[in-house]
Scaffold this active site. Structure first.
Site, PDB file in Angstrom:
ATOM      1  N   ALA A 123       0.319  -1.578   0.057  1.00 11.99           N
ATOM      2  CA  ALA A 123      -0.289  -0.121   0.375  1.00 11.99           C
ATOM      3  C   ALA A 123       0.643   0.944  -0.087  1.00 11.99           C
ATOM      4  O   ALA A 123       1.773   1.488   1.065  1.00 11.99           O
ATOM      5  CB  ALA A 123      -1.697   0.412   1.075  1.00 11.99           C
ATOM      6  N   GLU A 126      -2.464   6.803  -2.408  1.00  6.34           N
ATOM      7  CA  GLU A 126      -3.454   6.867  -0.890  1.00  6.34           C
ATOM      8  C   GLU A 126      -4.617   8.610  -2.188  1.00  6.34           C
ATOM      9  O   GLU A 126      -4.250   8.325  -2.747  1.00  6.34           O
ATOM     10  CB  GLU A 126      -2.394   8.340  -0.823  1.00  6.34           C
ATOM     11  CG  GLU A 126      -1.581   7.609   0.831  1.00  6.34           C
ATOM     12  CD  GLU A 126      -0.844   8.856   1.702  1.00  6.34           C
ATOM     13  OE1 GLU A 126      -1.362   9.907   1.830  1.00  6.34           O
ATOM     14  OE2 GLU A 126      -0.709   7.919   2.448  1.00  6.34           O
ATOM     15  N   PHE A 155      -6.770   2.119  -4.204  1.00 10.62           N
ATOM     16  CA  PHE A 155      -6.230   1.463  -4.658  1.00 10.62           C
ATOM     17  C   PHE A 155      -5.670   0.106  -4.548  1.00 10.62           C
ATOM     18  O   PHE A 155      -4.245  -0.427  -5.521  1.00 10.62           O
ATOM     19  CB  PHE A 155      -6.384   1.816  -6.553  1.00 10.62           C
ATOM     20  CG  PHE A 155      -6.687   3.437  -6.885  1.00 10.62           C
ATOM     21  CD1 PHE A 155      -8.127   3.308  -7.099  1.00 10.62           C
ATOM     22  CD2 PHE A 155      -6.495   4.717  -6.748  1.00 10.62           C
ATOM     23  CE1 PHE A 155      -9.092   4.099  -7.636  1.00 10.62           C
ATOM     24  CE2 PHE A 155      -7.087   5.463  -7.918  1.00 10.62           C
ATOM     25  CZ  PHE A 155      -7.692   5.160  -8.233  1.00 10.62           C
ATOM     26  N   ILE A 156      -5.671  -0.676  -3.621  1.00 11.39           N
ATOM     27  CA  ILE A 156      -4.887  -1.330  -2.664  1.00 11.39           C
ATOM     28  C   ILE A 156      -5.181  -2.845  -3.255  1.00 11.39           C
ATOM     29  O   ILE A 156      -5.774  -3.380  -2.712  1.00 11.39           O
ATOM     30  CB  ILE A 156      -4.475  -1.358  -1.245  1.00 11.39           C
ATOM     31  CG1 ILE A 156      -3.925   0.248  -1.089  1.00 11.39           C
ATOM     32  CG2 ILE A 156      -3.347  -2.537  -1.432  1.00 11.39           C
ATOM     33  CD1 ILE A 156      -2.530   0.698  -1.949  1.00 11.39           C
ATOM     34  N   GLU A 363       1.189   0.318 -10.864  1.00  8.69           N
ATOM     35  CA  GLU A 363       3.539   0.732 -10.512  1.00  8.69           C
ATOM     36  C   GLU A 363       3.648   1.832 -11.084  1.00  8.69           C
ATOM     37  O   GLU A 363       4.467   1.102 -12.350  1.00  8.69           O
ATOM     38  CB  GLU A 363       3.279  -1.041 -11.011  1.00  8.69           C
ATOM     39  CG  GLU A 363       4.682  -1.641 -10.719  1.00  8.69           C
ATOM     40  CD  GLU A 363       3.946  -1.997  -9.316  1.00  8.69           C
ATOM     41  OE1 GLU A 363       3.059  -2.146  -8.881  1.00  8.69           O
ATOM     42  OE2 GLU A 363       4.880  -2.676  -8.986  1.00  8.69           O
ATOM     43  N   GLU A 367       3.717   7.922 -17.829  1.00  9.57           N
ATOM     44  CA  GLU A 367       4.709   9.646 -17.257  1.00  9.57           C
ATOM     45  C   GLU A 367       5.079   9.282 -16.141  1.00  9.57           C
ATOM     46  O   GLU A 367       6.611   9.605 -16.698  1.00  9.57           O
ATOM     47  CB  GLU A 367       3.447  11.153 -16.775  1.00  9.57           C
ATOM     48  CG  GLU A 367       2.649  10.681 -18.131  1.00  9.57           C
ATOM     49  CD  GLU A 367       1.158  10.173 -18.505  1.00  9.57           C
ATOM     50  OE1 GLU A 367       0.811   8.771 -17.048  1.00  9.57           O
ATOM     51  OE2 GLU A 367       0.991   9.474 -19.464  1.00  9.57           O
TER      52      GLU A 367
HETATM   53  C1  LIG Z   1      -6.230  -1.123 -10.702  1.00  6.08           C
HETATM   54  C2  LIG Z   1      -5.405  -0.425  -9.413  1.00  6.08           C
HETATM   55  C3  LIG Z   1      -4.032  -1.703  -8.534  1.00  6.08           C
HETATM   56  C4  LIG Z   1      -3.354  -0.881  -8.829  1.00  6.08           C
HETATM   57  N1  LIG Z   1      -2.837  -1.600  -6.794  1.00  6.08           N
HETATM   58  C5  LIG Z   1      -2.420  -0.882  -6.344  1.00  6.08           C
HETATM   59  C6  LIG Z   1      -1.662  -1.686  -5.361  1.00  6.08           C
HETATM   60  O1  LIG Z   1      -1.928  -2.233  -4.949  1.00  6.08           O
HETATM   61  N2  LIG Z   1      -0.904  -0.210  -4.604  1.00  6.08           N
HETATM   62  C7  LIG Z   1      -0.854   0.501  -4.176  1.00  6.08           C
HETATM   63  O2  LIG Z   1       0.040   1.336  -3.381  1.00  6.08           O
HETATM   64  N3  LIG Z   1      -1.209   1.871  -5.562  1.00  6.08           N
HETATM   65  C8  LIG Z   1      -1.891   0.782  -6.115  1.00  6.08           C
HETATM   66  N4  LIG Z   1      -2.312   1.407  -7.322  1.00  6.08           N
HETATM   67  C9  LIG Z   1      -2.515   2.993  -7.937  1.00  6.08           C
HETATM   68  C10 LIG Z   1      -1.549   3.157  -8.875  1.00  6.08           C
HETATM   69  O3  LIG Z   1      -0.319   2.950  -8.721  1.00  6.08           O
HETATM   70  C11 LIG Z   1      -2.199   4.952  -8.902  1.00  6.08           C
HETATM   71  O4  LIG Z   1      -3.276   4.655  -9.602  1.00  6.08           O
HETATM   72  C12 LIG Z   1      -0.926   5.604 -10.109  1.00  6.08           C
HETATM   73  O5  LIG Z   1       0.533   5.526  -9.501  1.00  6.08           O
HETATM   74  C13 LIG Z   1      -1.505   6.690 -10.002  1.00  6.08           C
HETATM   75  O6  LIG Z   1      -1.563   7.970  -8.898  1.00  6.08           O
HETATM   76  P1  LIG Z   1      -2.662   7.965  -8.928  1.00  6.08           P
HETATM   77  O7  LIG Z   1      -3.586   7.676  -9.083  1.00  6.08           O
HETATM   78  O8  LIG Z   1      -2.840   8.964  -7.788  1.00  6.08           O
HETATM   79  O9  LIG Z   1      -2.784   9.525  -9.931  1.00  6.08           O
HETATM   80  P2  LIG Z   1      -1.925  10.763  -9.767  1.00  6.08           P
HETATM   81  O10 LIG Z   1      -0.614  10.729  -9.828  1.00  6.08           O
HETATM   82  O11 LIG Z   1      -2.436  11.578  -9.872  1.00  6.08           O
HETATM   83  O12 LIG Z   1      -1.214  11.216 -11.597  1.00  6.08           O
HETATM   84  C14 LIG Z   1      -2.641  11.273 -12.127  1.00  6.08           C
HETATM   85  C15 LIG Z   1      -2.296  12.007 -13.640  1.00  6.08           C
HETATM   86  O13 LIG Z   1      -1.359  12.782 -14.030  1.00  6.08           O
HETATM   87  C16 LIG Z   1       0.233  12.057 -14.286  1.00  6.08           C
HETATM   88  N5  LIG Z   1       1.615  13.109 -13.764  1.00  6.08           N
HETATM   89  C17 LIG Z   1       1.470  13.118 -12.226  1.00  6.08           C
HETATM   90  N6  LIG Z   1       2.396  13.454 -11.371  1.00  6.08           N
HETATM   91  C18 LIG Z   1       2.903  13.774 -13.010  1.00  6.08           C
HETATM   92  C19 LIG Z   1       4.575  14.569 -13.455  1.00  6.08           C
HETATM   93  N7  LIG Z   1       5.662  14.509 -12.328  1.00  6.08           N
HETATM   94  N8  LIG Z   1       4.905  14.698 -14.665  1.00  6.08           N
HETATM   95  C20 LIG Z   1       4.056  14.278 -15.598  1.00  6.08           C
HETATM   96  N9  LIG Z   1       2.324  13.652 -15.679  1.00  6.08           N
HETATM   97  C21 LIG Z   1       2.429  13.283 -14.255  1.00  6.08           C
HETATM   98  C22 LIG Z   1       0.044  10.470 -14.215  1.00  6.08           C
HETATM   99  O14 LIG Z   1       0.530  10.269 -14.621  1.00  6.08           O
HETATM  100  C23 LIG Z   1      -1.254  10.502 -13.910  1.00  6.08           C
HETATM  101  O15 LIG Z   1      -1.567  10.707 -15.486  1.00  6.08           O
HETATM  102  C24 LIG Z   1      -3.498   0.902  -8.457  1.00  6.08           C
HETATM  103  C25 LIG Z   1      -4.508   1.456  -8.981  1.00  6.08           C
HETATM  104  C26 LIG Z   1      -4.981   1.058 -10.004  1.00  6.08           C
HETATM  105  C27 LIG Z   1      -6.270   1.648 -11.389  1.00  6.08           C
END
Ligand SMILES: Cc1cc2nc3c(=O)[nH]c(=O)nc-3n(C[C@H](O)[C@H](O)[C@H](O)COP(=O)(O)OP(=O)(O)OC[C@H]3O[C@@H](n4cnc5c(N)ncnc54)[C@H](O)[C@@H]3O)c2cc1C
Length: 383
Positions: A123, A126, A155-156, A363, A367
């Site tokens: 996890a 957030e 999304f864990i 993962e 980007e």
């Molecule tokens: C089915 C599923 C399973 C998952 N499993 C896990 C899990 O087991 N454990 C866990 O911890 N997480 C998990 N996740 C979470 C996932 O890793 C995150 O959703 C992902 O890392 C993106 O984070 P966010 O959703 O907060 O998007 P944000 O970080 O808010 O990003 C939104 C958009 O902005 C872009 N962006 C953000 N920062 C930048 C930057 N500096 N430059 C350019 N573009 C940027 C991103 O690429 C994205 O397109 C899971 C998600 C899903 C949908």
């Protein structure tokens, strides 16, 4: 230079394919519709040594390598995009214990996952931050001999069905830069104050994806994983291999969709000849084939370097980036080759298309992968 799997790897691939075609492939639609974690299939795969195959034998693994594990991931998802990835990702909480955990943590928790006793989770994300890991707000504070955890994770994967979750939390809120104040903890999912709320999604419906709420969760001091305030750096090591795994799963999704489209193109006729005799369809299949073969080279080179003891973060990111984007393009075109039937539930490709979509998000987004590769090229990350 040798592009062939060795004899053991070929035997492994045959064995996994046989298992996956019998135990996974027929149940894809059923599990997608009932949106239930395929626990029985995970247990069957574990019995055969296909879950966490690279875990050392003394911890119930098969003592194989990263290449072997990538073969398994690819074959699982070739058979079915959702079930294949759901059971393979049972090991999400394994690498942090394997590389940084204490002997007790490895024996009492990590070793249960390949044995089939239950999946594990990690996890990090957030509700308010995912890519920006250092902005996490979940706190862990020492109170006597216990850590007290508070916060919400989003999304864990396996947050509810797992037996334990590796939780990343802030242990020094004043650290500068902030990523130096993060630590990793082993949290059993039956601890008081741990609550997992399932999230409904567009695909990967049989994955358990949950919001995890930590409300004054107390864990023993010994549940710290590795060194306090080194969690972020430990995570970077985790990503080296986890990104190859996600890439291999999505490579398998691309292969599964491509093979189904190829078969259909040979059977379905339009204007008096099979679809595959129409050049427009041939071109789609040719592009799918080319992208899949390219993705394979990236995935297996990145995995080979891990086995050689020379993991390459930029290459792991490139492999995940390319394979997950390939899966989206290939599944999109597979639906197109199937025409109207591609949009119906009668065929698997609609599920592959939905399931492929998350590949460029979890993962680390595409980007984020480009950021890792770009920073490596700029000399800011050591390759
Ligand atoms: C089915 C599923 C399973 C998952 N499993 C896990 C899990 O087991 N454990 C866990 O911890 N997480 C998990 N996740 C979470 C996932 O890793 C995150 O959703 C992902 O890392 C993106 O984070 P966010 O959703 O907060 O998007 P944000 O970080 O808010 O990003 C939104 C958009 O902005 C872009 N962006 C953000 N920062 C930048 C930057 N500096 N430059 C350019 N573009 C940027 C991103 O690429 C994205 O397109 C899971 C998600 C899903 C949908």
């Amino acid at each position: 230079m040798n592009f062939d799997f060795n004899e053991d790897q070929k035997m492994l691939q045959d064995a996994v394919r046989e298992f996956a075609e019998k135990e996974i492939m027929p149940y894809g639609r059923e599990y997608d519709e009932k949106a239930e974690y395929p626990m029985d299939i995970y247990k069957k795969a574990a019995k055969l040594g296909f879950i966490g195959a690279s875990i050392p034998e003394e911890y119930n693994g098969a003592g194989m390598g990263c290449v072997d594990e990538a073969i398994i991931s690819m074959e699982f998802c070739r058979a079915d995009s959702s079930i294949g990835s759901a059971i393979d990702l049972a090991t999400l909480g394994v690498p942090m214990l394997r590389y940084f955990g204490s002997e007790e943590q490895k024996e009492n928790f990590m070793a249960k996952v390949p044995k089939g006793e239950g999946p594990s989770a990690i996890a990090i994300t957030e509700p308010d931050c995912g890519t920006d890991v250092a902005a996490m707000r979940t706190r862990a504070q020492l109170d006597g001999d216990e850590w007290v955890l508070n916060g919400t994770k989003q999304f864990i994967t396996n947050g509810k069905v797992g037996i334990y979750t590796v939780v990343l939390a802030k242990t020094d809120v004043n650290a500068s830069p902030p990523h130096k104040g993060i630590s990793a903890f082993l949290v059993e999912t039956d601890r008081e104050g741990y609550k997992a709320n399932p999230i409904h999604k567009m695909g990967m419906n049989c994955h358990d994806t949950s919001e995890v709420v930590l409300n004054n969760v107390r864990i023993p001091k010994e549940n710290l994983i590795g060194v306090e305030n080194r969690g972020f750096y430990q995570l970077m090591r985790f990503f080296n291999e986890s990104r190859i795994k996600i890439g291999a799963l999505h490579l398998g999704i691309a292969i599964g969709a491509y093979e189904r489209a190829l078969q259909y193109a040979k059977e379905r006729k339009a204007f008096g000849k099979p679809l595959i005799e129409h050049q427009a369809i041939q071109f789609k299949l040719a592009d799918m084939f080319t992208a899949i073969e390219s993705a394979k080279l990236l995935i297996f080179k990145a995995a080979y370097l891990v086995d050689k003891g020379e993991p390459n973060p930029a290459l792991s990111s490139a492999a995940k980036l390319y394979a997950s984007e390939t899966a989206i393009k290939v599944t999109y075109e597979a639906v197109q080759v199937f025409g109207g039937y591609g949009f119906s539930k009668e065929y698997d490709v609609e599920r592959y298309y939905r399931d492929a979509r998350v590949g460029t998000i979890y993962e680390g987004t595409s980007e984020a992968q480009r950021i890792v590769i770009g920073r490596t090229l700029a000399g800011r990350i050591k390759s």
